[in-house]
Enzyme design. Structure first.
Site, PDB file in Angstrom:
ATOM      1  N   CYS A  10      52.985  39.884  39.333  1.00  0.00           N
ATOM      2  CA  CYS A  10      52.455  38.489  39.334  1.00  0.00           C
ATOM      3  C   CYS A  10      53.126  37.543  38.433  1.00  0.00           C
ATOM      4  CB  CYS A  10      50.997  38.517  39.544  1.00  0.00           C
ATOM      5  SG  CYS A  10      50.234  39.456  40.985  1.00  0.00           S
ATOM      6  N   HIS A  49      45.877  31.805  34.428  1.00  0.00           N
ATOM      7  CA  HIS A  49      46.290  32.932  35.287  1.00  0.00           C
ATOM      8  C   HIS A  49      45.049  33.204  36.311  1.00  0.00           C
ATOM      9  CE1 HIS A  49      48.491  36.130  37.087  1.00  0.00           C
ATOM     10  NE2 HIS A  49      47.431  36.926  37.095  1.00  0.00           N
ATOM     11  N   GLU A 100      41.648  37.138  29.666  1.00  0.00           N
ATOM     12  CA  GLU A 100      42.356  35.903  29.168  1.00  0.00           C
ATOM     13  C   GLU A 100      41.753  34.922  28.189  1.00  0.00           C
ATOM     14  OE1 GLU A 100      43.526  33.586  32.484  1.00  0.00           O
ATOM     15  OE2 GLU A 100      45.325  32.254  31.488  1.00  0.00           O
ATOM     16  N   LYS A 148      44.387  28.763  41.039  1.00  0.00           N
ATOM     17  CA  LYS A 148      43.977  29.853  42.248  1.00  0.00           C
ATOM     18  C   LYS A 148      42.849  29.596  42.973  1.00  0.00           C
ATOM     19  CE  LYS A 148      46.984  33.348  39.942  1.00  0.00           C
ATOM     20  NZ  LYS A 148      47.288  32.700  38.731  1.00  0.00           N
ATOM     21  N   HIS A 154      46.148  33.585  45.395  1.00  0.00           N
ATOM     22  CA  HIS A 154      46.850  34.213  44.392  1.00  0.00           C
ATOM     23  C   HIS A 154      48.153  34.592  44.977  1.00  0.00           C
ATOM     24  CE1 HIS A 154      48.803  36.157  41.310  1.00  0.00           C
ATOM     25  NE2 HIS A 154      47.941  37.288  40.975  1.00  0.00           N
ATOM     26  N   PHE A 212      50.722  43.031  37.298  1.00  0.00           N
ATOM     27  CA  PHE A 212      50.553  44.634  37.174  1.00  0.00           C
ATOM     28  C   PHE A 212      51.670  45.017  36.584  1.00  0.00           C
ATOM     29  CE2 PHE A 212      48.147  45.377  41.386  1.00  0.00           C
ATOM     30  CZ  PHE A 212      46.831  45.061  40.817  1.00  0.00           C
TER      31      PHE A 212
END
Length: 420
Positions: A170, A310, A321, A342, A347, A408
């Protein structure tokens, strides 16, 4: 031409997203706080535990000529559409070489995807099982290649300086833009078409993500499902689309009189080396990427007034984060307007960095931070100024913004931009 210190600017933007078929309609949707999440219709989704997603607002097959669309995976279709918009927005009128303001050998593309042509792969396997070998499309391999979107955009604009596809889950779209910045900064190219794309709304990826407990199962309230920072958040919502920017050396842009949206200051990179699918909970890896950004650019924390987080709506990721932001920015985080777009687009996996770069560039250019929707009960662990309810005006003068992307595998990519 060789240099390691050239200034890089954004001269064009393009997008096709769950909120609109171009960057203008996407930006309008973000400022309006409109959710692009909808129920998934059709028998093949009926038995899934997750039956919501954020599909593209405009079908790419309705935009591209049919002969071209049939040869492209949906992710490549999105990339070509967004790139065409960005290319025209930058003022180019034809392919490099035909448009005399850009040489093919000085033009590159870097378009990333997290999982490439997964839909083509799965659909063509179904064709093989159900209809036999002879019915499998001869375009299957070029369609499923992860580098297909970048290669096809390269063909569109006649890019000959290099066509690349970094893959970092991502974080892929943001890493593509960072790679493109380095191509220009080191003198390999004058102009690079860069961004991210994804098209993975298919039962298999949804089932896999759902079984990992990574996705929201709020099937009864789709528009409320993507809710970063809210105490009721229960995972991300899968989206699709693409975001592309035209990056250019400042000298080249000035020579042809191009409109400039903002300067790209650079990127910060790190790896968590903690878990293949979970963020390091203290934010250590994210903080390292942000420190790397500050060390390799002249950006000062006090300059940062906006951050596109994010923030996927996973309970662990959102808090990790914010912890990293506080570790690196300290008291300066208190004057940073944080947006989690998002919440509206879902996403887009490898496309997220591209879309969110477009949103960050427009936030600086319009001096307006879009809101984060669905934050009804802010998690008390979120120690940051989240923009909620209405868009927020950003200050006058020279200001900077950050766009965060993580993936990931522990990939952390942080991009920074400044007004010109």
């Amino acid at each position: 031409m060789s240099s390691t210190n050239r200034t890089v600017v954004v001269t064009g933007i393009g997008a096709t997203t769950p909120l609109g078929g171009d960057s203008a309609s996407t930006w309008e949707g973000l400022l309006a706080g409109r959710s692009g999440v909808k129920p998934l219709e059709g028998e093949r989704f009926a038995e899934l535990p997750v039956r919501i997603a954020a599909p593209a607002a405009v079908d790419p097959g309705e935009v591209l000529p049919r002969p071209l669309a049939r040869k492209l995976d949906r992710s490549a279709q999105f990339a070509v559409i967004a790139a065409r918009e960005a290319w025209a927005d930058a003022g180019f009128t034809a392919q490099a070489g035909e448009d005399e303001s850009i040489e093919p050998a000085r033009l590159g593309t870097v378009i990333a995807s997290g999982i490439g042509g997964v839909t083509t792969l799965l659909d063509q396997y179904d064709v093989l099982k159900e209809k036999g070998v002879r019915r499998v499309s001869p375009h299957t391999v070029p369609m499923l290649m992860p580098n297909g979107p970048s290669a096809n955009v390269g063909l569109e604009v006649n890019a000959q300086a290099g066509v690349h596809t970094p893959v970092s889950a991502c974080a892929s779209g943001a890493e593509a833009i960072g790679y493109a910045v380095e191509m220009i900064r080191t003198g390999r190219a004058d102009v690079v078409v860069a961004g991210g794309t994804e098209a993975a709304i298919h039962p298999l990826p949804i089932a896999a993500f759902a079984n990992m407990m990574a996705m929201s199962k709020n099937n009864d309230e789709p528009e409320k499902a993507s809710r970063p920072y809210d105490t009721a958040r229960d995972g991300f919502v899968l989206g699709e689309g693409a975001g592309v920017v035209i990056l250019e050396s400042a000298e080249h842009a000035a020579k042809r009189g191009a409109k400039v949206y903002c300067e790209v200051l650079g990127q910060g990179l790190s790896a968590d080396s903690h878990h293949i699918a979970q963020p390091e909970p203290t934010g250590r890896g994210i903080a390292a990427a942000m420190r790397n950004l500050l060390e390799t650019t002249d950006l000062k924390p006090a300059e940062v007034v906006h951050l596109n987080a994010h923030a996927t709506s996973t309970p662990q990721g959102d808090v990790a984060e914010v912890k990293a932001l506080r570790q690196v920015l300290g008291a300066d985080l208190d004057h940073v307007a944080v947006s989690a777009t998002k919440s509206m687009t879902g996403h887009l996996l490898g496309g997220a960095g591209g879309i969110e770069t477009v949103a960050t560039v427009l936030a600086l250019y319009d001096r307006t931070a879009p809101p984060t929707i669905n934050v009804d009960d802010l998690d008390e662990a979120v120690d940051a100024d989240i923009v909620r309810g209405e868009p927020r005006a950003l200050p006058e003068g020279t200001i900077a913004a950050i766009n965060n992307s993580f993936g990931f595998g522990g990939h952390n990519v942080v991009l920074a931009f400044r007004t010109v």
